[in-house]
Scaffold this motif. Structure first.
Motif, PDB file in Angstrom:
ATOM      1  N   LYS A  92       0.903  -1.100  -0.040  1.00  0.00           N
ATOM      2  CA  LYS A  92      -0.045  -0.212   0.090  1.00  0.00           C
ATOM      3  C   LYS A  92       0.835   1.204   0.111  1.00  0.00           C
ATOM      4  CE  LYS A  92      -4.356  -1.592   1.783  1.00  0.00           C
ATOM      5  NZ  LYS A  92      -5.079  -1.137   0.495  1.00  0.00           N
ATOM      6  N   GLU A  93       2.231   1.069   0.451  1.00  0.00           N
ATOM      7  CA  GLU A  93       3.298   2.326   0.362  1.00  0.00           C
ATOM      8  C   GLU A  93       3.306   2.595  -1.226  1.00  0.00           C
ATOM      9  OE1 GLU A  93       6.262   1.533   2.600  1.00  0.00           O
ATOM     10  OE2 GLU A  93       5.396   1.501   4.491  1.00  0.00           O
ATOM     11  N   GLN A  94       3.251   1.611  -1.877  1.00  0.00           N
ATOM     12  CA  GLN A  94       3.351   1.795  -3.449  1.00  0.00           C
ATOM     13  C   GLN A  94       2.307   2.077  -4.153  1.00  0.00           C
ATOM     14  OE1 GLN A  94       6.728   1.595  -3.988  1.00  0.00           O
ATOM     15  NE2 GLN A  94       6.707   1.525  -6.392  1.00  0.00           N
ATOM     16  N   TYR A  95       1.231   1.525  -3.754  1.00  0.00           N
ATOM     17  CA  TYR A  95      -0.091   1.432  -4.781  1.00  0.00           C
ATOM     18  C   TYR A  95      -1.147   1.891  -3.924  1.00  0.00           C
ATOM     19  CZ  TYR A  95       3.161  -1.186  -7.722  1.00  0.00           C
ATOM     20  OH  TYR A  95       4.223  -1.548  -8.519  1.00  0.00           O
ATOM     21  N   ASP A  96      -2.075   2.876  -4.294  1.00  0.00           N
ATOM     22  CA  ASP A  96      -3.253   3.406  -3.780  1.00  0.00           C
ATOM     23  C   ASP A  96      -4.281   2.888  -4.241  1.00  0.00           C
ATOM     24  OD1 ASP A  96      -4.635   4.684  -2.003  1.00  0.00           O
ATOM     25  OD2 ASP A  96      -4.722   6.447  -3.002  1.00  0.00           O
ATOM     26  N   VAL A  97      -4.447   1.506  -4.291  1.00  0.00           N
ATOM     27  CA  VAL A  97      -5.669   0.719  -4.910  1.00  0.00           C
ATOM     28  C   VAL A  97      -6.040  -0.307  -3.802  1.00  0.00           C
ATOM     29  CG1 VAL A  97      -4.863   1.061  -7.085  1.00  0.00           C
ATOM     30  CG2 VAL A  97      -3.958  -0.906  -6.151  1.00  0.00           C
ATOM     31  N   PRO A  98      -7.260  -0.732  -4.029  1.00  0.00           N
ATOM     32  CA  PRO A  98      -7.783  -1.954  -3.104  1.00  0.00           C
ATOM     33  C   PRO A  98      -6.768  -3.249  -3.421  1.00  0.00           C
ATOM     34  CG  PRO A  98      -9.547  -0.993  -4.589  1.00  0.00           C
ATOM     35  CD  PRO A  98      -8.458  -0.425  -4.736  1.00  0.00           C
ATOM     36  N   ILE A  99      -6.654  -3.964  -2.221  1.00  0.00           N
ATOM     37  CA  ILE A  99      -5.697  -4.988  -2.464  1.00  0.00           C
ATOM     38  C   ILE A  99      -6.308  -6.161  -1.364  1.00  0.00           C
ATOM     39  CG2 ILE A  99      -3.550  -6.162  -1.887  1.00  0.00           C
ATOM     40  CD1 ILE A  99      -2.371  -3.242  -1.977  1.00  0.00           C
TER      41      ILE A  99
END
Length: 287
Positions: A92-99
């Motif tokens: 989440k530090e790298q990608y602001d998308v649902p995981i």
């Protein structure tokens, strides 16, 4: 629109990107080394695309309890460097998308349920027998999780009367993984599984342990289909032996589906987990 998927294994990470029809447009295999080195390569791959969500199926144990302070962590794994690693926090530090976060075997079960050997069924158990033993379940269309995820590879089993091996599991010694995994076979016979293909007794003993597990899962979950994957299960002579031993151990206590049709190989072969991860990514994007 792209979806991302990570099948995070103890030996390798398989990463894939699909279009909105879940057709894979690119994939890569990355050796599992240290968390930093491995995830930097994952980021290099994903940074080529603009995607809306990611599905992750990871080796474990992992924390899937969203109320936990360590949700998204790989927890008590013996894999050096990965114990109590904040996998989802780092993502989440790298990608602001649902995981979406689950185990690799839960993802495989979901892939097989949706597009593989269990797509005509309402429930299934996926069991992988290889370097380790792990299992995931889908019940009424939902991945089975509670306080945590299932650890089907560590159920206790009775020792075969002709087996003197004490077990390889560092936690439980003679659990299913300790007795039936690839390393357990190799330590017991000083040969790899593929080099023992013609030895009938080896596979009768192996089938005894796997069948015990399937009986236990049957009595608890009553799934419509068992899907058995992993490197050890590429020994196709195991399937009839497991069905025979399963029938003997269950002893007609409860009804089951036809064993020829309900104890089967993965329909997606080695793509079950990555398919499940992409499906979960798509579902999280559409919520």
């Amino acid at each position: 629109m792209y979806y991302g998927a990570i099948e995070a294994g103890g030996t390798k990470f398989v990463c894939a990107v699909s279009n909105d029809h879940l057709e894979i447009v690119d994939r890569v295999s990355i050796p599992t080394t240290s968390p930093l080195e491995t995830l930097n390569q994952v980021f290099d791959f994903f940074d080529q695309y603009s995607f809306v969500s990611i599905g992750v199926g990871s080796f474990g144990p992992i924390d899937v309890n969203k109320d936990s302070d360590t949700y998204g962590y790989i927890t008590s794994t013996p894999k050096p460097g990965w114990g109590y690693f904040d996998f989802i926090g780092t993502m989440k530090e790298q990608y602001d998308v649902p995981i979406t976060w689950t185990t690799d075997v839960n993802a495989a079960a979901y892939g097989e349920f949706s597009q593989g050997s269990a797509q005509e069924d309402g429930s299934c158990v996926y069991l992988t027998v290889g370097t380790g033993v792990g299992g995931g379940a889908v019940v009424n269309g939902e991945i089975l999780e509670g306080f945590g995820h299932p650890e089907m590879g560590h159920i206790l089993v009775r020792t075969h009367p002709q087996d003197q091996y004490e077990g390889a599991c560092p936690y439980h010694q003679n659990c299913l993984e300790g007795m039936a995994s690839g390393p357990a076979i190799e330590k017991r016979y000083n040969k790899k599984a593929q080099d023992l293909a013609s030895d009938q007794k080896v596979w009768e003993i192996e089938a005894y342990y796997i069948a015990q597990a399937l009986v236990n899962y049957t009595l608890i979950l009553r799934p419509e289909k068992f899907i058995l994957g992993g490197g050890v299960m590429k020994q196709e002579q195991l399937f009839p032996l497991i069905r025979k031993e399963f029938a003997s151990l269950l002893n007609n206590y409860v009804d089951t589906p036809d064993l020829e049709k309900s104890i089967v190989e993965p329909g997606l072969v080695d793509n079950a987990a990555i398919t499940g991860c992409l499906l979960l990514a798509a579902e999280s994007a559409n919520r």
